[in-house]
Scaffold this motif. Structure first.
Motif, PDB file in Angstrom:
ATOM      1  N   LYS A  12      16.344  -3.201 -14.303  1.00 13.32           N
ATOM      2  CA  LYS A  12      16.742  -2.905 -15.680  1.00 13.32           C
ATOM      3  C   LYS A  12      17.051  -4.185 -16.489  1.00 13.32           C
ATOM      4  CE  LYS A  12      18.713   1.710 -14.755  1.00 13.32           C
ATOM      5  NZ  LYS A  12      19.948   2.522 -14.919  1.00 13.32           N
ATOM      6  N   TYR A  52      13.520   9.320 -19.669  1.00 13.17           N
ATOM      7  CA  TYR A  52      14.827   9.873 -19.297  1.00 13.17           C
ATOM      8  C   TYR A  52      15.055  11.277 -19.864  1.00 13.17           C
ATOM      9  CZ  TYR A  52      17.022   5.820 -16.965  1.00 13.17           C
ATOM     10  OH  TYR A  52      17.383   4.843 -16.081  1.00 13.17           O
ATOM     11  N   HIS A  55      17.654  13.736 -18.874  1.00 12.38           N
ATOM     12  CA  HIS A  55      19.054  13.522 -19.259  1.00 12.38           C
ATOM     13  C   HIS A  55      19.326  13.802 -20.738  1.00 12.38           C
ATOM     14  CE1 HIS A  55      20.209  12.022 -15.401  1.00 12.38           C
ATOM     15  NE2 HIS A  55      19.405  10.990 -15.435  1.00 12.38           N
ATOM     16  N   PHE A  60      25.477  10.431 -22.552  1.00 15.42           N
ATOM     17  CA  PHE A  60      25.083   9.016 -22.477  1.00 15.42           C
ATOM     18  C   PHE A  60      23.606   8.788 -22.803  1.00 15.42           C
ATOM     19  CE2 PHE A  60      25.014  10.806 -18.121  1.00 15.42           C
ATOM     20  CZ  PHE A  60      23.693  10.557 -17.745  1.00 15.42           C
ATOM     21  N   LEU A  64      21.666   5.247 -23.298  1.00 14.21           N
ATOM     22  CA  LEU A  64      20.822   4.930 -22.145  1.00 14.21           C
ATOM     23  C   LEU A  64      19.410   4.547 -22.596  1.00 14.21           C
ATOM     24  CD1 LEU A  64      20.275   4.988 -19.054  1.00 14.21           C
ATOM     25  CD2 LEU A  64      19.891   7.450 -19.260  1.00 14.21           C
ATOM     26  N   ARG A  88      17.210   4.817  -2.698  1.00  9.21           N
ATOM     27  CA  ARG A  88      18.482   5.288  -3.260  1.00  9.21           C
ATOM     28  C   ARG A  88      19.661   4.688  -2.480  1.00  9.21           C
ATOM     29  NH1 ARG A  88      18.549   7.645  -8.264  1.00  9.21           N
ATOM     30  NH2 ARG A  88      20.659   8.139  -7.619  1.00  9.21           N
ATOM     31  N   THR A  94      25.589   5.207  -8.563  1.00 14.30           N
ATOM     32  CA  THR A  94      25.291   4.992  -9.987  1.00 14.30           C
ATOM     33  C   THR A  94      26.305   4.045 -10.627  1.00 14.30           C
ATOM     34  OG1 THR A  94      24.366   7.223 -10.084  1.00 14.30           O
ATOM     35  CG2 THR A  94      24.881   6.167 -12.181  1.00 14.30           C
ATOM     36  N   ARG A 105      23.427  -2.390  -6.398  1.00 15.30           N
ATOM     37  CA  ARG A 105      24.352  -2.170  -7.521  1.00 15.30           C
ATOM     38  C   ARG A 105      25.727  -2.777  -7.250  1.00 15.30           C
ATOM     39  NH1 ARG A 105      22.336   3.977  -9.019  1.00 15.30           N
ATOM     40  NH2 ARG A 105      20.961   3.393 -10.736  1.00 15.30           N
ATOM     41  N   ILE A 112      28.592   1.144 -15.237  1.00 10.93           N
ATOM     42  CA  ILE A 112      27.802   2.354 -14.965  1.00 10.93           C
ATOM     43  C   ILE A 112      26.516   2.384 -15.781  1.00 10.93           C
ATOM     44  CG2 ILE A 112      29.017   3.829 -16.621  1.00 10.93           C
ATOM     45  CD1 ILE A 112      28.736   6.083 -14.377  1.00 10.93           C
ATOM     46  N   ASP A 113      26.543   1.821 -16.963  1.00 11.78           N
ATOM     47  CA  ASP A 113      25.308   1.807 -17.759  1.00 11.78           C
ATOM     48  C   ASP A 113      24.436   0.592 -17.415  1.00 11.78           C
ATOM     49  OD1 ASP A 113      27.550   0.556 -18.893  1.00 11.78           O
ATOM     50  OD2 ASP A 113      26.630   0.501 -20.872  1.00 11.78           O
ATOM     51  N   ASN A 115      23.601  -1.009 -14.628  1.00 10.36           N
ATOM     52  CA  ASN A 115      23.691  -0.974 -13.159  1.00 10.36           C
ATOM     53  C   ASN A 115      22.437  -1.507 -12.469  1.00 10.36           C
ATOM     54  OD1 ASN A 115      22.028   1.166 -13.682  1.00 10.36           O
ATOM     55  ND2 ASN A 115      23.375   2.746 -12.867  1.00 10.36           N
TER      56      ASN A 115
HETATM   57  O1  CDP Z   1      20.386   6.044 -11.939  1.00  9.80           O
HETATM   58  P1  CDP Z   1      20.974   7.174 -11.158  1.00  9.80           P
HETATM   59  O2  CDP Z   1      19.931   8.146 -10.676  1.00  9.80           O
HETATM   60  O3  CDP Z   1      21.878   6.694 -10.060  1.00  9.80           O
HETATM   61  O4  CDP Z   1      21.941   7.970 -12.154  1.00  9.80           O
HETATM   62  P2  CDP Z   1      21.644   9.181 -13.173  1.00  9.80           P
HETATM   63  O5  CDP Z   1      22.751  10.139 -13.050  1.00  9.80           O
HETATM   64  O6  CDP Z   1      20.247   9.691 -13.002  1.00  9.80           O
HETATM   65  O7  CDP Z   1      21.781   8.496 -14.592  1.00  9.80           O
HETATM   66  C1  CDP Z   1      20.746   7.698 -15.114  1.00  9.80           C
HETATM   67  C2  CDP Z   1      21.345   6.438 -15.685  1.00  9.80           C
HETATM   68  O8  CDP Z   1      22.159   6.791 -16.782  1.00  9.80           O
HETATM   69  C3  CDP Z   1      22.273   5.680 -14.754  1.00  9.80           C
HETATM   70  O9  CDP Z   1      21.585   4.802 -13.877  1.00  9.80           O
HETATM   71  C4  CDP Z   1      23.131   4.923 -15.731  1.00  9.80           C
HETATM   72  O10 CDP Z   1      22.483   3.734 -16.164  1.00  9.80           O
HETATM   73  C5  CDP Z   1      23.228   5.869 -16.910  1.00  9.80           C
HETATM   74  N1  CDP Z   1      24.503   6.587 -16.937  1.00  9.80           N
HETATM   75  C6  CDP Z   1      25.464   6.218 -17.867  1.00  9.80           C
HETATM   76  O11 CDP Z   1      25.248   5.294 -18.640  1.00  9.80           O
HETATM   77  N2  CDP Z   1      26.664   6.877 -17.896  1.00  9.80           N
HETATM   78  C7  CDP Z   1      26.931   7.899 -17.055  1.00  9.80           C
HETATM   79  N3  CDP Z   1      28.100   8.527 -17.108  1.00  9.80           N
HETATM   80  C8  CDP Z   1      25.964   8.281 -16.108  1.00  9.80           C
HETATM   81  C9  CDP Z   1      24.754   7.597 -16.069  1.00  9.80           C
END
Ligand code: CDP
Ligand code: MG
Length: 136
Positions: A12, A52, A55, A60, A64, A88, A94, A105, A112-113, A115
């Motif tokens: 990223k 994405y 999501h 977020f 994101l 994974r 995450t 990570r 968290i964002d 990562n």
């Molecule tokens: O990337 P991963 O599959 O571990 O997590 P996800 O739940 O699929 O979320 C995708 C991406 O969204 C994460 O890798 C974070 O960069 C972002 N995210 C965020 O900014 N804030 C959150 N509360 C959860 C996820």
């Protein structure tokens, strides 16, 4: 049971910006992943929104998508036995605060964002995500 799988990995913007892409690629290679294809690109906000889409209802989502399109990324097809779960595990949780020692990570994630890496979470999504970036 083990099977040879391919998964999509993204280094990223926060990691590419810190010039960590070669170090992260070496981690994958040392763990037995073959980098089948790779390219350094910058995607548009629209492309990030498509990538994405799963999501899109999350709070977020907007940030994101802005973030993933904010700078260069490295996208890779990684291949290994059970690549999806292996990636994974190597990525870690995450939230880097929850990631265990030895994960990417834990080592490089800022928040968290920011990562540092993305990895497909299922066989179906790996196929969709590989096709998204490597259609040919
Ligand atoms: O990337 P991963 O599959 O571990 O997590 P996800 O739940 O699929 O979320 C995708 C991406 O969204 C994460 O890798 C974070 O960069 C972002 N995210 C965020 O900014 N804030 C959150 N509360 C959860 C996820
Ligand atoms: Mg995910």
């Amino acid at each position: 049971m083990s099977s040879l799988e391919q998964t999509l990995s993204i280094i990223k913007p926060d990691a590419v910006e810190r010039n960590l892409d070669n170090e992260i690629k070496d981690i994958f290679k040392n763990k037995g992943f073959k980098i089948v294809k790779e390219k350094k690109i910058q995607i548009t906000k629209l492309e990030a929104e498509q990538f994405y889409k799963v999501h899109e209802t999350k709070p977020f989502y907007v940030d994101l998508c802005a973030y993933l399109s904010s700078g260069p990324i490295v996208v890779m097809i990684l291949e290994k036995e059970n690549a999806i779960i292996a990636n994974r595990e190597l990525m870690g949780a995450t939230n880097p605060k929850d990631a265990i020692e030895g994960t990417i990570r834990k080592k490089f994630g800022l928040s968290i964002d920011k990562n540092s890496v993305h990895g497909s979470d299922s066989i179906d999504n790996a196929k969709i995500e590989i096709n998204f970036f490597f259609k040919d």
